[in-house]
Scaffold this active site. Structure first.
Site, PDB file in Angstrom:
ATOM      1  N   SER A  69       0.800  -1.239   0.000  1.00  0.00           N
ATOM      2  CA  SER A  69       0.000   0.000   0.000  1.00  0.00           C
ATOM      3  C   SER A  69       0.827   1.281   0.000  1.00  0.00           C
ATOM      4  O   SER A  69       0.259   2.357  -0.199  1.00  0.00           O
ATOM      5  CB  SER A  69      -0.941   0.021   1.199  1.00  0.00           C
ATOM      6  OG  SER A  69      -2.067  -0.750   0.893  1.00  0.00           O
ATOM      7  N   LYS A  72       0.296   3.409  -2.964  1.00  0.00           N
ATOM      8  CA  LYS A  72      -0.956   4.142  -3.248  1.00  0.00           C
ATOM      9  C   LYS A  72      -0.766   5.652  -3.429  1.00  0.00           C
ATOM     10  O   LYS A  72      -1.265   6.223  -4.394  1.00  0.00           O
ATOM     11  CB  LYS A  72      -1.997   3.835  -2.169  1.00  0.00           C
ATOM     12  CG  LYS A  72      -2.515   2.392  -2.240  1.00  0.00           C
ATOM     13  CD  LYS A  72      -3.382   2.044  -1.045  1.00  0.00           C
ATOM     14  CE  LYS A  72      -3.927   0.627  -1.145  1.00  0.00           C
ATOM     15  NZ  LYS A  72      -4.637   0.219   0.083  1.00  0.00           N
ATOM     16  N   TYR A 194      -3.253  -2.782 -10.553  1.00  0.00           N
ATOM     17  CA  TYR A 194      -3.181  -2.537  -9.106  1.00  0.00           C
ATOM     18  C   TYR A 194      -2.371  -3.644  -8.415  1.00  0.00           C
ATOM     19  O   TYR A 194      -1.508  -3.359  -7.574  1.00  0.00           O
ATOM     20  CB  TYR A 194      -4.607  -2.458  -8.529  1.00  0.00           C
ATOM     21  CG  TYR A 194      -4.632  -2.415  -7.028  1.00  0.00           C
ATOM     22  CD1 TYR A 194      -4.257  -1.274  -6.331  1.00  0.00           C
ATOM     23  CD2 TYR A 194      -4.998  -3.549  -6.286  1.00  0.00           C
ATOM     24  CE1 TYR A 194      -4.249  -1.244  -4.941  1.00  0.00           C
ATOM     25  CE2 TYR A 194      -4.992  -3.521  -4.906  1.00  0.00           C
ATOM     26  CZ  TYR A 194      -4.619  -2.377  -4.241  1.00  0.00           C
ATOM     27  OH  TYR A 194      -4.595  -2.355  -2.867  1.00  0.00           O
ATOM     28  N   TYR A 246      -3.935   3.571   7.622  1.00  0.00           N
ATOM     29  CA  TYR A 246      -5.167   2.797   7.777  1.00  0.00           C
ATOM     30  C   TYR A 246      -6.083   3.510   8.773  1.00  0.00           C
ATOM     31  O   TYR A 246      -6.046   4.735   8.883  1.00  0.00           O
ATOM     32  CB  TYR A 246      -4.858   1.348   8.197  1.00  0.00           C
ATOM     33  CG  TYR A 246      -3.923   0.644   7.225  1.00  0.00           C
ATOM     34  CD1 TYR A 246      -4.318   0.401   5.918  1.00  0.00           C
ATOM     35  CD2 TYR A 246      -2.648   0.260   7.606  1.00  0.00           C
ATOM     36  CE1 TYR A 246      -3.478  -0.237   5.021  1.00  0.00           C
ATOM     37  CE2 TYR A 246      -1.793  -0.382   6.721  1.00  0.00           C
ATOM     38  CZ  TYR A 246      -2.218  -0.624   5.418  1.00  0.00           C
ATOM     39  OH  TYR A 246      -1.378  -1.245   4.544  1.00  0.00           O
ATOM     40  N   VAL A 264       1.236  -3.593   4.014  1.00  0.00           N
ATOM     41  CA  VAL A 264       1.246  -4.866   4.732  1.00  0.00           C
ATOM     42  C   VAL A 264       2.530  -5.666   4.507  1.00  0.00           C
ATOM     43  O   VAL A 264       2.757  -6.678   5.160  1.00  0.00           O
ATOM     44  CB  VAL A 264       0.004  -5.741   4.406  1.00  0.00           C
ATOM     45  CG1 VAL A 264      -1.269  -5.093   4.918  1.00  0.00           C
ATOM     46  CG2 VAL A 264      -0.087  -6.034   2.918  1.00  0.00           C
TER      47      VAL A 264
END
Ligand code: GLU
Length: 403
Positions: A69, A72, A194, A246, A264
């Site tokens: 992530s 992102k 992705y 998160y 993660v």
């Protein structure tokens, strides 16, 4: 370079924090795919990169792991530069969710995902990357990430395969996005893209260079390459601040006060704008999906060195280094009698301000107020800018309006 840095205080500090936290085994590695479950949980690296390109590293900072992530915000930045903010914002919002990263929650009426840091928003953002084929589009992403890291990055094929084979929840999200036209064509290629971007491999050092590029307002401090425009850096750091960790993001920004993003794979990057980029790699995660030791390192550094970004905002009053009238200026040079006479008669009507530091909006506001007050008693105002490092464009407009 590393040897030369080994005795420096920052290096010693990172080594000490690394040693203090090394034995902490709290948390669990991600196990939703076998490749992540098999990662050595004890790996632990820290890296810090300054804006003049100095790299400090401690522990397993050269070990490769998947970016997950942390990709992102980078893809969000690429979408902003390719499509412009208006188009991007039609497909993804900027509100924190308070829900888990993989929650299936879209804005009730529009179907727009809440922000680019949750999977729904990240998939919608990835869907905006231009190119005729997935291969071509992934090449753009890879080139962008590589420019941030300052070296060519590659993808972990096995992680990508597993992500693709098991990513049913992400697949459901992508089809939901298609239903609301947040993805405009077949969602499978966007999903594929992705999964690829999540499977790009980085080291902790790479993440720190990426963070330092953002801290350096978009230019990689080692290669000098401008990777992203300042306007977009601002947007990217904003969503990292509000949504990067998160559903722990509120607590994080309250305690640590640095825009950050975790993944993660065990990586965290944190940015202190204008100062440095920081990264930690440690695969054991807490219940939110953040690296346990990663959070501890950032908390320790922020606490001990007052890194909270809101601490950096100082009052403008020390921007005026000295104030005097021109009759008080002595010079070792012999002045012409004419100049001597001029200073004698008019010197006390000329006020000199020696300024220092950065003329930003706050400091310039203070200076303009002081100068306006002095205008009544002086016929001439001299601003000595020799010690001013930077004049912000917005701040210079302020001084034009007032004087
Ligand atoms: N590939 C993961 C997913 O989309 C990334 C998760 C993460 O790092 O938060 O589920």
């Amino acid at each position: 370079m590393q040897d030369q840095l080994s005795g420096l205080p920052v290096q010693q500090l990172l080594d000490r924090i690394h040693a203090d936290l090394n034995a902490d085994q709290a948390g669990e590695v991600a196990d939703y795919i076998p490749e992540l479950a098999a990662v050595d949980p004890d790996l632990f690296g820290i890296a810090l990169v300054t804006l003049d390109g100095k790299v400090y590293q401690s522990g397993d900072s050269r070990h490769l792991f998947t970016i997950q992530s942390v990709s992102k915000p980078l893809t969000f930045g690429l979408a902003l530069s390719e499509q412009g903010a208006a188009t991007v914002e039609r497909h993804v919002g900027v509100e924190p969710t308070g829900d888990a990263f993989n929650s299936i929650s879209l804005e009730p009426h529009s179907g727009r995902p809440m922000n680019p840091m949750v999977n729904a928003g990240a998939i919608a953002t990835t869907g905006l990357i231009k190119g005729a084929t997935v291969t071509e589009r992934f090449q753009r992403i890879l080139e962008c990430f590589s420019a941030y890291a300052g070296r060519p990055l590659t993808m972990n094929e096995a992680v990508y395969r597993s992500e693709k084979d098991t990513g049913h929840r992400n697949r459901a999200i992508a089809h939901l996005l298609r239903n609301f036209d947040m993805l405009t064509e077949d969602p499978e290629p966007d999903l594929d893209l992705y999964f690829r971007q999540c499977s790009v491999e980085v080291t902790c050092r790479d993440l720190a260079v990426i963070a330092a590029t953002l801290a350096n307002y978009g230019a990689n401090p080692i290669t000098g390459v401008e990777v992203i425009k300042l306007n977009d850096v601002e947007k990217l750091l904003s969503v990292m601040s509000s949504c990067g960790m998160y559903d722990y993001s509120g607590r994080w920004i309250y305690d640590v006060g640095l825009p950050a993003k975790s993944g993660v794979g065990g990586g965290i990057m944190a940015v202190l704008p204008g100062q440095f980029g920081l990264a930690v790699f440690s695969p054991r995660l807490d219940r939110w999906g953040n690296s346990v030791r990663g959070i501890q390192v950032c908390e320790a550094l922020s606490r001990n060195f007052h890194l909270h970004m809101f601490r950096g905002l100082r009052s403008g009053s020390n921007v005026i280094r000295a104030k005097y009238d021109a009759s008080m200026i002595s010079s070792r040079r012999n002045r012409l009698p004419r100049i001597e006479k001029l200073l004698e008669t008019h010197g006390n009507q000329t006020t000199v301000y020696e300024l220092q530091g950065d003329l930003l909006i706050g400091t310039t506001e203070y200076v303009t107020r002081e100068v306006i007050r002095a205008i009544d008693q002086s016929s001439t105002i001299v601003l000595d800018l020799r010690r001013v490092m930077e004049i912000d464009l917005a701040a210079s407009q302020l001084s034009l309006i007032h004087i």
